[in-house]
Enzyme design. Structure first.
Site, PDB file in Angstrom:
ATOM      1  N   VAL A  52       0.826  -1.215   0.000  1.00 12.71           N
ATOM      2  CA  VAL A  52       0.000   0.000   0.000  1.00 12.71           C
ATOM      3  C   VAL A  52       0.858   1.263   0.000  1.00 12.71           C
ATOM      4  O   VAL A  52       0.328   2.370  -0.058  1.00 12.71           O
ATOM      5  CB  VAL A  52      -0.980   0.032   1.193  1.00 12.71           C
ATOM      6  N   LYS A  54       3.878   1.766   2.226  1.00 13.27           N
ATOM      7  CA  LYS A  54       4.517   2.127   3.506  1.00 13.27           C
ATOM      8  C   LYS A  54       5.941   2.634   3.296  1.00 13.27           C
ATOM      9  O   LYS A  54       6.360   3.619   3.922  1.00 13.27           O
ATOM     10  CB  LYS A  54       4.535   0.918   4.453  1.00 13.27           C
ATOM     11  N   ILE A  56       7.300   3.968   0.605  1.00 17.59           N
ATOM     12  CA  ILE A  56       7.303   5.265  -0.077  1.00 17.59           C
ATOM     13  C   ILE A  56       6.935   6.380   0.899  1.00 17.59           C
ATOM     14  O   ILE A  56       7.535   7.469   0.886  1.00 17.59           O
ATOM     15  CB  ILE A  56       6.338   5.240  -1.280  1.00 17.59           C
ATOM     16  N   LYS A  76      13.807  -0.615   9.291  1.00 15.82           N
ATOM     17  CA  LYS A  76      12.881  -1.649   8.820  1.00 15.82           C
ATOM     18  C   LYS A  76      13.225  -2.924   9.579  1.00 15.82           C
ATOM     19  O   LYS A  76      14.121  -3.681   9.180  1.00 15.82           O
ATOM     20  CB  LYS A  76      13.040  -1.856   7.310  1.00 15.82           C
ATOM     21  N   ASP A 102      12.814  -2.691  -0.027  1.00 13.69           N
ATOM     22  CA  ASP A 102      12.329  -1.735   0.982  1.00 13.69           C
ATOM     23  C   ASP A 102      13.481  -1.155   1.789  1.00 13.69           C
ATOM     24  O   ASP A 102      13.549   0.057   2.024  1.00 13.69           O
ATOM     25  CB  ASP A 102      11.334  -2.411   1.928  1.00 13.69           C
ATOM     26  N   GLU A 163       9.484   1.415   9.942  1.00 15.43           N
ATOM     27  CA  GLU A 163       8.459   0.893   9.029  1.00 15.43           C
ATOM     28  C   GLU A 163       8.114  -0.545   9.374  1.00 15.43           C
ATOM     29  O   GLU A 163       8.997  -1.403   9.501  1.00 15.43           O
ATOM     30  CB  GLU A 163       8.935   0.954   7.572  1.00 15.43           C
ATOM     31  N   ASN A 223      -2.188   7.030  -0.337  1.00 14.93           N
ATOM     32  CA  ASN A 223      -1.280   6.683  -1.432  1.00 14.93           C
ATOM     33  C   ASN A 223      -2.115   6.097  -2.568  1.00 14.93           C
ATOM     34  O   ASN A 223      -2.743   5.046  -2.415  1.00 14.93           O
ATOM     35  CB  ASN A 223      -0.235   5.670  -0.965  1.00 14.93           C
TER      36      ASN A 223
END
Length: 278
Positions: A52, A54, A56, A76, A102, A163, A223
């Site tokens: 979804v 996260k 970004i 992360k 990520d 994150e 987003n």
């Protein structure tokens, strides 16, 4: 036998020593209390689902904080790859690779150079690892390692943006969820909503779960993950009315957002800045 003078001197020494010791103990207690109260600001980025945005949004928030001269780093804790095959045996290492997209995006988004393992505790190639970790079938992810790695970052950077993996209630292991870990570490949350069909239900349920956990929801970010979605503006209006936290920004559907400056899309950074300025 000691003289009265000697006994008086001895008594006076004991009293002064006891008084000094009490002062030292009180000072230590004050320091410990202050350290507990003065926690390093950390913020948790969660989402309504996987994919979804996260990472970004984490990039955008890191860029906004850096733009406002905050010394900040991303983290992360658990990164999973895109391999959909089921893991068949326990991992022999905490890092089955060091090229998770990520983590690499967060590395690129940090205003100062950091190492991969500084901002990541576990990297797995299988996307299903958290499910099997929750069943204690593949790899028991250690809460202590997450706490230690977060603490190490907090000792070196005044502000940390964390994150999550998948959604809010995703299990870390069979005993602990991300929701519980965030609450234990006294982090507020930002909710990322991937704007698509069905997102209203997911967004409201997630916002409700965050608040029921006793976690402060600082705000949410929209987003746009479906460029063909009709009634986008109406969805934003509805979510803004229903979520009891401010809309921080909207990230449009753009090519390669992980390579762009996203600061302009966080149009309402004030709740973030107010938290990190505390």
């Amino acid at each position: 036998m000691f003289s009265d003078k000697t006994r008086n001197l001895s008594r006076k020494f004991d009293q002064e020593h006891h008084y000094t010791l009490k002062k030292v103990l009180k000072y230590k207690q004050f320091c410990n209390y202050f350290v507990k109260r003065k926690k390093i600001p950390s913020l948790f980025i969660t989402g309504t689902d996987t994919n979804v945005g996260k990472t970004i949004v984490t990039r955008a928030i890191l860029q906004v904080l850096a733009q406002h001269n905050f010394s900040v780093v991303g983290y992360k804790p658990i990164a999973c790859g895109g391999d959909d095959d089921l893991p068949t045996e326990p991992n022999q290492t905490d890092y089955t690779s060091e090229d998770n997209s990520d983590v690499l995006i967060i590395l690129d988004s940090c205003p100062q150079p950091v190492a991969y393992r500084d901002i990541n505790s576990y990297t797995f190639t299988h996307s299903s690892t958290p499910i099997f970790a929750a069943l204690d079938a593949v790899h028991h992810i250690q809460e202590e390692k997450l706490d230690t790695d977060l603490s190490n970052l907090q000792q070196n950077y005044p502000n940390v943006v964390v994150e999550g993996t998948y959604g809010w209630l995703t299990p870390i292991n069979k005993d602990l969820s991300f929701a519980e870990w965030v609450h234990k570490n006294n982090m507020p949350a930002v909710l990322v909503v991937g704007i698509k069909e069905g997102c209203v239900n997911h967004a409201l349920l997630t916002a409700q779960a965050i608040q029921q956990q006793g976690v402060n929801l600082i705000g949410w970010v929209a987003n746009r993950i479906n460029p063909c979605l009709r009634h986008y503006a109406e969805l934003i209006e509805l979510l803004s009315k229903k979520i009891s936290a401010p809309l921080l920004g909207q990230i449009p559907y753009i090519a390669q957002p992980h390579k762009k400056d996203l600061t302009s899309y966080i149009e309402n950074p004030d709740p973030l800045l107010a938290y990190f300025q505390k």
